[in-house]
Design an enzyme around this catalytic site. Structure first.
Site, PDB file in Angstrom:
ATOM      1  N   ARG A 161      42.135  22.962 -42.664  1.00  0.00           N
ATOM      2  CA  ARG A 161      41.127  23.322 -43.931  1.00  0.00           C
ATOM      3  C   ARG A 161      42.054  24.538 -44.246  1.00  0.00           C
ATOM      4  NH1 ARG A 161      36.704  21.979 -42.224  1.00  0.00           N
ATOM      5  NH2 ARG A 161      34.786  20.724 -42.922  1.00  0.00           N
ATOM      6  N   LYS A 184      33.312  24.387 -40.513  1.00  0.00           N
ATOM      7  CA  LYS A 184      32.212  24.984 -41.320  1.00  0.00           C
ATOM      8  C   LYS A 184      31.196  24.619 -40.328  1.00  0.00           C
ATOM      9  CE  LYS A 184      33.851  23.645 -46.087  1.00  0.00           C
ATOM     10  NZ  LYS A 184      33.287  22.462 -47.178  1.00  0.00           N
ATOM     11  N   HIS A 252      44.880  21.895 -49.919  1.00  0.00           N
ATOM     12  CA  HIS A 252      43.683  21.403 -49.663  1.00  0.00           C
ATOM     13  C   HIS A 252      43.745  19.969 -49.463  1.00  0.00           C
ATOM     14  CE1 HIS A 252      39.400  20.912 -47.596  1.00  0.00           C
ATOM     15  NE2 HIS A 252      39.568  20.139 -48.777  1.00  0.00           N
ATOM     16  N   ARG A 255      45.254  18.711 -47.079  1.00  0.00           N
ATOM     17  CA  ARG A 255      43.872  17.624 -45.570  1.00  0.00           C
ATOM     18  C   ARG A 255      43.514  16.122 -45.463  1.00  0.00           C
ATOM     19  NH1 ARG A 255      38.989  18.980 -42.810  1.00  0.00           N
ATOM     20  NH2 ARG A 255      36.952  18.667 -42.862  1.00  0.00           N
ATOM     21  N   HIS A 278      33.322  16.723 -39.873  1.00  0.00           N
ATOM     22  CA  HIS A 278      32.744  16.529 -41.262  1.00  0.00           C
ATOM     23  C   HIS A 278      31.552  15.669 -40.239  1.00  0.00           C
ATOM     24  CE1 HIS A 278      35.251  14.844 -44.289  1.00  0.00           C
ATOM     25  NE2 HIS A 278      35.520  16.079 -44.710  1.00  0.00           N
ATOM     26  N   TYR A 287      37.080   8.835 -48.492  1.00  0.00           N
ATOM     27  CA  TYR A 287      38.039   7.776 -47.922  1.00  0.00           C
ATOM     28  C   TYR A 287      38.248   6.656 -48.079  1.00  0.00           C
ATOM     29  CZ  TYR A 287      39.396  13.232 -46.993  1.00  0.00           C
ATOM     30  OH  TYR A 287      39.062  14.421 -47.049  1.00  0.00           O
TER      31      TYR A 287
END
Length: 306
Positions: A161, A184, A252, A255, A278, A287
């Site tokens: 990110r 995150k 982004h 990514r 994730h 994806y």
């Protein structure tokens, strides 16, 4: 928030503190939670005609939940945003029910509105490479051009990110073969660094006129402060305009491109999940939908029976 009873305000604050301490929720996430749950509690205050204590919150019915959701939609809240708000409210209620000892089924049974999930919008491999080449042309200063190339190469080459790339510090240089990235929610992951990214950062380091402190930012602005992400967004905007790429070609998107191109090359979905950081495999599975959509587009365009 001024409509809330002191007990509700305290409960909301304690829940937010627990989300920060136990789940590592980021400040932006906490701000969204505070707004979403505070808005819900304020609605219930107006709905019932007086500030509600914690006891009254235990008696909320599915009808009350529908009234809140209807009011939210009528005020212009989209289906996706309402689903996010409902998720925050349910999380708060699970915590509150455990703490106060009541059954939160009426709140938890409320169904989020259906909406079409947006698929990631990656760039084609050729377009991603063209972006890297074009970014270098956006500055007349060699060191600024090298800096911008280094950042976008980390985004595409390592799936970072933009916030993660700009959190790298002087102590991370020279870039090693692997990076320990904190993403995150404070979740750490190990990310391999391709030679092109290491080389791009090395070139930036050789040209950067600012001294890089051990604990200071690796990527610097022209005046020596931490690089503002808006500058990289602006460079990407110029590059995509010159290349005729859509507005979705953002930092982004690089990514997204990293993940999609790995998947197309036969990468394992679990491994890609780890590389992206994730928390849930379902996030990474988006994806596979992108890859399937791309295959179907080729099929419909080229199959003789299509």
């Amino acid at each position: 928030m001024s409509l809330l009873s002191p007990a509700c305000r305290d409960a909301l604050q304690h829940w937010l503190a627990s989300q920060s301490a136990l789940n590592g929720a980021a400040e932006n996430t906490l701000t969204a939670y505070r707004g979403d749950v505070g808005e819900f509690l304020s609605f219930m205050t107006l709905h019932f005609g007086s500030p509600q204590g914690l006891g009254a919150l235990q008696d909320i019915t599915i009808s009350d939940m529908r009234a809140w959701m209807a009011e939210s939609r009528n005020s212009g809240t989209g289906a996706r945003s309402l689903a996010r708000k409902l998720s925050a409210v349910k999380s708060f209620y699970r915590w509150l029910a455990e703490r106060e000892g009541f059954e939160p089924s009426a709140v938890l049974m409320a169904r989020a509105p259906k909406f079409q999930k947006k698929l990631p919008r990656p760039l084609a491999a050729e377009a991603a490479k063209a972006v890297l080449d074009t970014v270098e042309l956006q500055s007349q200063s060699d060191w600024v051009a090298a800096r911008d190339v280094a950042v976008v190469t980390l985004l595409y080459g390592c799936g970072l990110r933009i916030s993660e790339a700009l959190r790298l510090q002087g102590k991370d240089a020279p870039i090693a073969a692997v990076l320990r990235i904190t993403g995150k929610g404070g979740k750490e992951r190990i990310v391999p660094v391709i030679n092109a990214a290491r080389g791009a950062v090395d070139r930036y380091l050789s040209l950067c006129p600012h001294s890089l402190d051990h604990n200071g930012p690796l990527f610097r602005g022209v005046r020596g402060g931490a690089l503002n992400p808006r500058l990289i967004q602006g460079v990407m905007a110029k590059a995509r305009a010159q290349l005729g790429l859509p507005a979705t070609a953002t930092p982004h998107a690089l990514r997204h491109s990293f993940a999609t191109h790995l998947l197309e090359a036969g990468g394992d979905l679990r491994a890609i999940q780890e590389l992206l950081g994730h928390a849930s495999l379902s996030t990474t599975q988006a994806y596979t939908a992108v890859n399937t959509a791309h295959l179907m587009e080729i099929y419909n365009r080229t199959h003789p029976k299509a």
